[in-house]
Write an enzyme that holds these catalytic residues in place. Structure first.
Site, PDB file in Angstrom:
ATOM      1  N   ASN A 100       0.824  -1.225   0.000  1.00 53.57           N
ATOM      2  CA  ASN A 100       0.000   0.000   0.000  1.00 53.57           C
ATOM      3  C   ASN A 100       0.855   1.271   0.000  1.00 53.57           C
ATOM      4  OD1 ASN A 100       0.800  -0.299   2.711  1.00 53.57           O
ATOM      5  ND2 ASN A 100      -1.089   0.563   3.526  1.00 53.57           N
ATOM      6  N   ASP A 310       3.357  -5.358  11.737  1.00 53.72           N
ATOM      7  CA  ASP A 310       2.500  -4.299  11.168  1.00 53.72           C
ATOM      8  C   ASP A 310       3.113  -2.911  11.410  1.00 53.72           C
ATOM      9  OD1 ASP A 310       0.507  -3.109   9.742  1.00 53.72           O
ATOM     10  OD2 ASP A 310      -1.075  -3.422  11.222  1.00 53.72           O
ATOM     11  N   PHE A 328      -4.285   5.635  10.818  1.00 56.82           N
ATOM     12  CA  PHE A 328      -4.104   4.428  11.636  1.00 56.82           C
ATOM     13  C   PHE A 328      -2.663   3.935  11.505  1.00 56.82           C
ATOM     14  CE2 PHE A 328      -8.598   4.394  10.470  1.00 56.82           C
ATOM     15  CZ  PHE A 328      -9.214   4.052  11.665  1.00 56.82           C
TER      16      PHE A 328
HETATM   17  O1  DOR Z   1      -2.924   0.646  11.404  1.00 54.47           O
HETATM   18  C1  DOR Z   1      -2.653   0.291  10.268  1.00 54.47           C
HETATM   19  N1  DOR Z   1      -1.880   1.044   9.473  1.00 54.47           N
HETATM   20  N2  DOR Z   1      -3.157  -0.850   9.818  1.00 54.47           N
HETATM   21  C2  DOR Z   1      -3.012  -1.220   8.541  1.00 54.47           C
HETATM   22  O2  DOR Z   1      -3.444  -2.289   8.190  1.00 54.47           O
HETATM   23  C3  DOR Z   1      -2.365  -0.328   7.569  1.00 54.47           C
HETATM   24  C4  DOR Z   1      -1.391   0.525   8.241  1.00 54.47           C
HETATM   25  C5  DOR Z   1      -0.841   1.635   7.384  1.00 54.47           C
HETATM   26  O3  DOR Z   1      -0.514   1.377   6.225  1.00 54.47           O
HETATM   27  O4  DOR Z   1      -0.676   2.736   7.902  1.00 54.47           O
END
Ligand code: DOR
Length: 428
Positions: A100, A310, A328
């Protein structure tokens, strides 16, 4: 402890060597000459760089199946090079990076670019390709071409694949290619505008909640799709007791699925949101103590296969927004061992079990070979002190970003050194 080139001769003295591929431990010094493990009993050349390891465990470097390094497009948050620094500081010698980025990694060329840019870094970077073109959730990306270019798995992580038929086809294709599909399991409609776990605390704080069933309904759908397609599903960042139960039931029925848990979901809870600290805003959210304990128990009994970080860097400016608007994610590589070991040791795990969750078990999920810990093999080692109690501080961060709620927390277990044939990072 920035990574520097590996000295010609390194002696790791007085530690216990634990090999996660055999489960054997023995007290011995480890000599590394020109990046390779030397034969037993070889005399130590003068001028060796000595790493004192009394009371420490020397073992295979950690393998992270889930990190966001933001290159291309998010270099203000993290680059492949700064992500590699954070990895070395955390004991990780291999990292799978999520797709991503901006633009997303959804083509063979994009996979090849990540491999080329990371070839000289001290850790091995394995690119994960997007499941769908542009991560738009509509059409499959070039899965076969990405595998040929070096993708180790496929994921739109950060975004769920909402369309069940698309995920079904992805699982069928990926089964043919022999690679896992990792679906970010959060039903977008049920999650809604939720910024933390939905429950009494979110109500009291007046923050929009994200219910556990947002994860559980999608995990259940994905498990059914895996069962029906024979595809290899890997469930990322499991956060609820209900999701652990579902994975347990499908595994018991013989479905070939795997799952991971993050250090933060086994060590921290929604209580951290009380102070409206955006560093604790993560997807899926930190949940209740009951959920935390269930995920921890799942890791201990093997229902959850491994730990994955993560690691999700965001700039100070991004995280300075209010709880609703801040992105997030939290960085996690540097604190992963201390945080996970603290939680797992508290539940009765040995340091060897924790090491397995960070080495042999993730390697198995992704079909990766561990480097043998024997003479002639390239150095890929970490030295950990399982007894050291320490306070994680800002100075322990090597990522380009700072977004973590861990600074100030007491941790048990610390990475003293990480060694690969390309570099050394140590705090001696
Ligand atoms: O908290 C998160 N941040 N969860 C995710 O799955 C993606 C990630 C992000 O790419 O910042």
């Amino acid at each position: 402890m920035a990574t520097r080139p590996l000295p010609e001769v390194v002696l790791i003295r007085g530690g216990t060597l634990y090999d996660p591929s055999t489960g054997h431990s023995r007290q011995r010094d480890v000599l590394i000459v020109d990046g390779m493990l030397a034969a037993d009993g070889e005399s130590v050349p003068s001028g060796a760089h000595v790493i004192e390891a009394a009371g420490c465990v020397v073992t295979h470097g950690f393998i992270d199946l889930h990190a966001h390094f933001r290159e291309p497009g998010g270099e203000d948050k993290e680059t492949l090079a700064t992500g590699a620094e954070a990895a070395m500081a955390g004991g990780f010698t291999r990292v799978c990076v999520m797709a991503n980025t901006d633009p997303p990694v959804d083509s063979p060329e994009a996979i090849a670019a990540i491999r080329e840019k990371s070839a000289q870094l001290p850790v091995i970077i394995y690119p994960i390709g997007a499941i769908t073109a542009k991560m738009a959730g509509l059409e499959l990306a070039e899965l076969r071409g990405m595998r040929s270019a070096g993708a180790v798995a496929f994921s739109d992580d950060g975004k769920p694949v909402t369309d069940g038929q698309v995920l079904r086809n992805a699982l069928l294709y990926a089964a043919d290619l022999g690679l896992p599909i990792i679906n970010h399991a959060e039903d977008a409609a049920l999650r809604g505008a939720g910024v933390m776990n939905e429950g009494a605390l979110s109500t009291r704080l007046g923050l929009p909640g994200n219910p556990g069933m947002a994860e559980e309904s999608m995990v259940y759908r994905d498990l059914l799709l895996a069962q029906n397609t024979g595809g290899r599903l890997h469930v990322p960042h499991v956060s609820t007791a209900g999701a652990v139960d579902q994975i347990r039931a499908f595994k018991a029925a013989g479905v070939a699925i795997t799952a991971e848990a993050t250090p933060h979901h086994i060590a921290l809870t929604e209580e951290l949101l009380r102070g409206f600290d955006t560093a604790a805003k993560v997807a899926p959210p930190l949940r209740t103590d009951r959920d935390r304990e269930a995920v921890l128990a799942g890791l201990l009994d093997g229902v959850i296969d491994c730990i994955a970080t993560d690691h999700a860097p965001h700039t100070v400016e991004d995280k300075e927004l209010d709880m609703v608007n801040a992105p997030f994610g939290m960085i996690a590589l540097e604190s992963a061992f201390g945080l996970a070991h603290q939680a797992l040791a508290g539940a009765g795990a040995t340091v060897e079990q924790v090491i397995d969750m960070l080495t042999a078990r993730p390697a198995k999920v992704m079909g990766l070979e561990l480097t043998p810990l024997k003479p002639g093999a390239a150095a890929e080692l970490v030295v950990v002190d399982p007894h050291e109690e320490w306070t994680f501080g800002i100075g322990d961060i090597h990522s380009k970003s700072r977004n973590t709620p861990v600074p100030g927390m007491r941790l048990r277990g610390r990475v003293r050194a990480t060694i690969t044939s390309k570099g050394l990072s140590d705090i001696n």
